[in-house]
Design an enzyme around this catalytic site. Structure first.
Site, short mmCIF file in Angstrom:
data_model
loop_
_atom_site.label_atom_id
_atom_site.label_comp_id
_atom_site.label_asym_id
_atom_site.label_seq_id
_atom_site.Cartn_x
_atom_site.Cartn_y
_atom_site.Cartn_z
N ASP A 94 1.05 -1.35 -0.15
CA ASP A 94 -0.25 0.22 0.16
C ASP A 94 0.56 1.22 -0.15
O ASP A 94 0.43 2.00 -0.84
CB ASP A 94 -0.99 -0.04 1.14
N ASP A 97 7.36 4.12 3.38
CA ASP A 97 7.71 4.70 3.92
C ASP A 97 8.89 5.02 4.65
O ASP A 97 9.88 4.79 3.50
CB ASP A 97 6.56 4.86 5.56
P1 IMP Z 1 7.63 1.28 6.30
O1 IMP Z 1 8.35 0.15 7.35
O2 IMP Z 1 8.26 2.55 7.36
O3 IMP Z 1 7.82 1.51 4.86
O4 IMP Z 1 6.60 1.27 6.30
C1 IMP Z 1 5.17 0.89 5.46
C2 IMP Z 1 3.88 0.39 5.95
O5 IMP Z 1 3.86 1.30 7.66
C3 IMP Z 1 3.08 0.22 4.78
O6 IMP Z 1 2.98 -0.93 5.22
C4 IMP Z 1 1.72 1.36 6.51
O7 IMP Z 1 1.25 -0.30 7.16
C5 IMP Z 1 2.48 1.64 7.13
N1 IMP Z 1 2.29 2.82 6.94
C6 IMP Z 1 3.34 3.96 6.73
N2 IMP Z 1 2.78 4.61 6.44
C7 IMP Z 1 1.07 4.60 6.67
C8 IMP Z 1 -0.12 6.32 6.55
O8 IMP Z 1 0.88 7.28 6.11
N3 IMP Z 1 -0.97 5.78 6.18
C9 IMP Z 1 -1.42 4.41 6.70
N4 IMP Z 1 -0.01 3.21 6.98
C10 IMP Z 1 0.75 3.59 6.82
MG MG Z 2 0.95 -2.36 4.98
#
Ligand code: IMP
Ligand code: MG
Length: 168
Positions: A94, A97
């Site tokens: 989805d 980040d």
């Molecule tokens: P990462 O490991 O920091 O890249 O985070 C990825 C996960 O964090 C995504 O798959 C989402 O589940 C969650 N996430 C990060 N930012 C958002 C946001 O703005 N809205 C909802 N979920 C988010």
């Molecule tokens: Mg996710």
């Protein structure tokens, strides 16, 4: 709440990505691995627009951090059932980040000997990236805001919104 990407924006962009996937995987077919729960709506719309042979499976990951971003410590809550050895894999997220989640997942899948792993994400919050991730297909660049809807939640709410919105 502020609408960032409308139903039509998402529909049009998803169709464009599906055409690219059809072209890139025409010879090989593709194993789509969706990341639960946030990507469930995007995956279901995307795979219905793909015409090359497709296998669909899911992972769910748990991360020990705050609800809003992942830390370095990630594990499988649910793993795939299919064998990806020698197959062309497309991981569908989805939102990417920090990149910790995707880096973990790609590393784990790589151990199973796929022919190739490509990444597709509906949203790319590139300004917050810590781990470098090679993304083959991106829906939209996301602002540095918490976004919800079209599968994405805040405390398990708003997943059912048909559009993507920024939380104020
Ligand atoms: P990462 O490991 O920091 O890249 O985070 C990825 C996960 O964090 C995504 O798959 C989402 O589940 C969650 N996430 C990060 N930012 C958002 C946001 O703005 N809205 C909802 N979920 C988010
Ligand atoms: Mg996710």
């Amino acid at each position: 709440m502020e609408v960032l990407f409308s139903e039509k924006d998402i529909r049009d962009r998803t169709a464009e990505i599906a055409r690219e996937i059809d072209r890139d995987f025409a010879r090989s077919g593709v194993v789509v691995i969706g990341v639960l729960k946030g990507a469930f709506i995007f995956i279901s719309d995307l795979v219905r627009l793909i015409t090359v042979p497709v296998t669909v499976d899911f992972v769910q990951l748990s991360s020990y951090g705050t609800g809003k971003s992942s830390s370095g410590s990630i594990a499988f809550k649910k793993d795939i059932d299919v064998d990806i050895a020698g197959r062309n894999v497309l991981v569908v997220e989805d939102i990417i980040d920090t990149g910790f989640t995707m880096e973990f997942l790609i590393g784990e899948l790589q151990k199973r000997g796929p022919a190739d792993i490509k990444v597709c994400t509906l949203l790319d919050k590139a300004s917050r990236r810590i781990k470098n991730i090679d993304i083959a297909y991106t829906g939209f660049q996301a602002p540095d805001k918490f976004v919800v809807g079209y599968g994405l939640d805040h405390d398990e709410k708003y997943r059912n919104l048909p559009y993507i919105a920024g939380l104020k």
